[in-house]
Design a protein around this motif. Sequence first.
Motif, PDB file in Angstrom:
ATOM      1  N   ALA A  57       0.834  -1.203   0.000  1.00 20.71           N
ATOM      2  CA  ALA A  57       0.000   0.000   0.000  1.00 20.71           C
ATOM      3  C   ALA A  57       0.870   1.254   0.000  1.00 20.71           C
ATOM      4  O   ALA A  57       0.578   2.234  -0.703  1.00 20.71           O
ATOM      5  CB  ALA A  57      -0.932  -0.004   1.211  1.00 20.71           C
ATOM      6  N   GLU A  58       1.936   1.236   0.763  1.00 17.70           N
ATOM      7  CA  GLU A  58       2.853   2.374   0.794  1.00 17.70           C
ATOM      8  C   GLU A  58       3.530   2.549  -0.560  1.00 17.70           C
ATOM      9  O   GLU A  58       3.739   3.685  -1.026  1.00 17.70           O
ATOM     10  CB  GLU A  58       3.885   2.167   1.903  1.00 17.70           C
ATOM     11  CG  GLU A  58       3.260   2.224   3.297  1.00 17.70           C
ATOM     12  CD  GLU A  58       4.180   1.716   4.390  1.00 17.70           C
ATOM     13  OE1 GLU A  58       5.222   1.094   4.051  1.00 17.70           O
ATOM     14  OE2 GLU A  58       3.871   1.921   5.579  1.00 17.70           O
ATOM     15  N   LEU A  72       3.744   5.265  -6.055  1.00 17.07           N
ATOM     16  CA  LEU A  72       3.554   5.152  -7.496  1.00 17.07           C
ATOM     17  C   LEU A  72       2.444   6.060  -8.022  1.00 17.07           C
ATOM     18  O   LEU A  72       2.284   6.205  -9.230  1.00 17.07           O
ATOM     19  CB  LEU A  72       3.219   3.700  -7.860  1.00 17.07           C
ATOM     20  CG  LEU A  72       4.343   2.679  -7.705  1.00 17.07           C
ATOM     21  CD1 LEU A  72       3.778   1.263  -7.821  1.00 17.07           C
ATOM     22  CD2 LEU A  72       5.443   2.903  -8.738  1.00 17.07           C
ATOM     23  N   GLY A  73       1.673   6.632  -7.108  1.00 13.90           N
ATOM     24  CA  GLY A  73       0.533   7.444  -7.512  1.00 13.90           C
ATOM     25  C   GLY A  73      -0.648   6.617  -7.953  1.00 13.90           C
ATOM     26  O   GLY A  73      -1.554   7.121  -8.636  1.00 13.90           O
ATOM     27  N   ALA A  74      -0.668   5.338  -7.580  1.00 11.98           N
ATOM     28  CA  ALA A  74      -1.771   4.449  -7.960  1.00 11.98           C
ATOM     29  C   ALA A  74      -2.936   4.642  -6.992  1.00 11.98           C
ATOM     30  O   ALA A  74      -2.749   4.576  -5.775  1.00 11.98           O
ATOM     31  CB  ALA A  74      -1.317   2.993  -7.934  1.00 11.98           C
ATOM     32  N   PRO A  75      -4.143   4.852  -7.497  1.00 14.99           N
ATOM     33  CA  PRO A  75      -5.292   5.030  -6.605  1.00 14.99           C
ATOM     34  C   PRO A  75      -5.805   3.720  -6.018  1.00 14.99           C
ATOM     35  O   PRO A  75      -6.553   3.746  -5.044  1.00 14.99           O
ATOM     36  CB  PRO A  75      -6.355   5.649  -7.521  1.00 14.99           C
ATOM     37  CG  PRO A  75      -5.999   5.149  -8.883  1.00 14.99           C
ATOM     38  CD  PRO A  75      -4.501   5.059  -8.912  1.00 14.99           C
ATOM     39  N   MET A  76      -5.400   2.569  -6.610  1.00 17.35           N
ATOM     40  CA  MET A  76      -5.927   1.279  -6.163  1.00 17.35           C
ATOM     41  C   MET A  76      -4.803   0.287  -5.878  1.00 17.35           C
ATOM     42  O   MET A  76      -3.778   0.269  -6.566  1.00 17.35           O
ATOM     43  CB  MET A  76      -6.857   0.673  -7.225  1.00 17.35           C
ATOM     44  CG  MET A  76      -8.145   1.429  -7.428  1.00 17.35           C
ATOM     45  SD  MET A  76      -9.292   0.562  -8.558  1.00 17.35           S
ATOM     46  CE  MET A  76      -8.402   0.722 -10.114  1.00 17.35           C
ATOM     47  N   ALA A 104      -5.491   1.659   4.175  1.00 15.68           N
ATOM     48  CA  ALA A 104      -5.871   2.268   2.900  1.00 15.68           C
ATOM     49  C   ALA A 104      -6.514   3.638   3.115  1.00 15.68           C
ATOM     50  O   ALA A 104      -6.266   4.583   2.355  1.00 15.68           O
ATOM     51  CB  ALA A 104      -6.820   1.351   2.142  1.00 15.68           C
ATOM     52  N   ALA A 105      -7.329   3.752   4.159  1.00 15.89           N
ATOM     53  CA  ALA A 105      -7.967   5.039   4.461  1.00 15.89           C
ATOM     54  C   ALA A 105      -6.920   6.091   4.802  1.00 15.89           C
ATOM     55  O   ALA A 105      -7.006   7.244   4.352  1.00 15.89           O
ATOM     56  CB  ALA A 105      -8.964   4.874   5.601  1.00 15.89           C
ATOM     57  N   ASP A 106      -5.926   5.714   5.576  1.00 17.61           N
ATOM     58  CA  ASP A 106      -4.870   6.650   5.952  1.00 17.61           C
ATOM     59  C   ASP A 106      -4.074   7.124   4.741  1.00 17.61           C
ATOM     60  O   ASP A 106      -3.586   8.259   4.711  1.00 17.61           O
ATOM     61  CB  ASP A 106      -3.922   6.003   6.967  1.00 17.61           C
ATOM     62  CG  ASP A 106      -4.575   5.780   8.334  1.00 17.61           C
ATOM     63  OD1 ASP A 106      -5.593   6.447   8.614  1.00 17.61           O
ATOM     64  OD2 ASP A 106      -4.068   4.944   9.102  1.00 17.61           O
ATOM     65  N   LEU A 107      -3.941   6.244   3.742  1.00 17.00           N
ATOM     66  CA  LEU A 107      -3.158   6.564   2.549  1.00 17.00           C
ATOM     67  C   LEU A 107      -4.021   7.062   1.402  1.00 17.00           C
ATOM     68  O   LEU A 107      -3.499   7.351   0.317  1.00 17.00           O
ATOM     69  CB  LEU A 107      -2.377   5.321   2.096  1.00 17.00           C
ATOM     70  CG  LEU A 107      -1.291   4.821   3.050  1.00 17.00           C
ATOM     71  CD1 LEU A 107      -0.727   3.486   2.564  1.00 17.00           C
ATOM     72  CD2 LEU A 107      -0.172   5.856   3.177  1.00 17.00           C
ATOM     73  N   ASP A 108      -5.331   7.153   1.623  1.00 16.45           N
ATOM     74  CA  ASP A 108      -6.272   7.576   0.578  1.00 16.45           C
ATOM     75  C   ASP A 108      -6.200   6.646  -0.635  1.00 16.45           C
ATOM     76  O   ASP A 108      -6.131   7.090  -1.776  1.00 16.45           O
ATOM     77  CB  ASP A 108      -6.009   9.025   0.163  1.00 16.45           C
ATOM     78  CG  ASP A 108      -7.155   9.603  -0.667  1.00 16.45           C
ATOM     79  OD1 ASP A 108      -8.294   9.122  -0.523  1.00 16.45           O
ATOM     80  OD2 ASP A 108      -6.906  10.521  -1.471  1.00 16.45           O
TER      81      ASP A 108
END
Length: 278
Positions: free
Chosen positions: A102-103, A108-112, A144-148
């Motif tokens: 996730a980090e 990478l700028g990946a939203p998912m 995931a919420a913390d990292l948007d």
Amino acid sequence: MAKITMDQVAGMNFHYKHYPLEYFLNAMVRYECKNIELWGASPHFYVDDLSLHEIRNIKKEINRRDLSVVCFTPEQCVYPINLAAKEERLRKKSIQYFIKSAEAAKELGAPMLLVTPGWGYENEEPHEAWKRTRDSLEKLSTVAADLDLTLAFEPLTRVESNLVFDSKSLKRMLDEVNSPNLKGMIDTIPMALANEDFKNYSNLLGEDLVHIHFIDGKPEGHLVWGDGVLPLEKYICQLNEIGYKGFLTLEYTSYQYVQNPDEAMERSLKILTDVIDG
């Protein structure tokens, strides 16, 4: 009614794994495929082998080519990753692997970030493994919420998982975790093996359907359109009908494409261009 466009097609590096990552990135530029889904495995991008500096350098190479990473998919369908593992040490290791992934997705700028359910022992009570996966996903949803980020949760085939392998089990897990950062996705192979289609998923998930792996199969395998028997043109029509707005990733995991991955991309894009633009 929104219709699928070629801008929604994303390339993936799995079948480029016998070539350097730079070769894959250059191929995507050559084929005017601006969106990519990055498969996180050696030798291209295995998170446990990469420093933050190395991840950022790879991101620079992606940016230099004006490409966008729409989803990061760390390798997770082989040993030793299993969010449902009965052995607590293995499950904790799997959770930590996804936290690191996730980090990396954020860098990478990946939203998912793609996540799969894992599996429980076939001779144990199914609800015990189910609870372990649910607990793992609850922890990862908080990260995931913390990292948007959005966790794109993918059902597997029944051979791969005895937990989430069709639309109903996917919907049940999403409801039980009940996080806005956990959404559903589809791979056309497990969908076909479960005798379902996109209407089944759309009826249950609605806007919680956020990502698709769009491939052919016999019905198994992850094949180029035309190398399998799935009704892909019908699937495109269904996606048009439901107004799907996410990406369609070309995930080719069959070894028949690794020697000449460009040829697989060329055939795929030709057919897709004819069908989508037609």
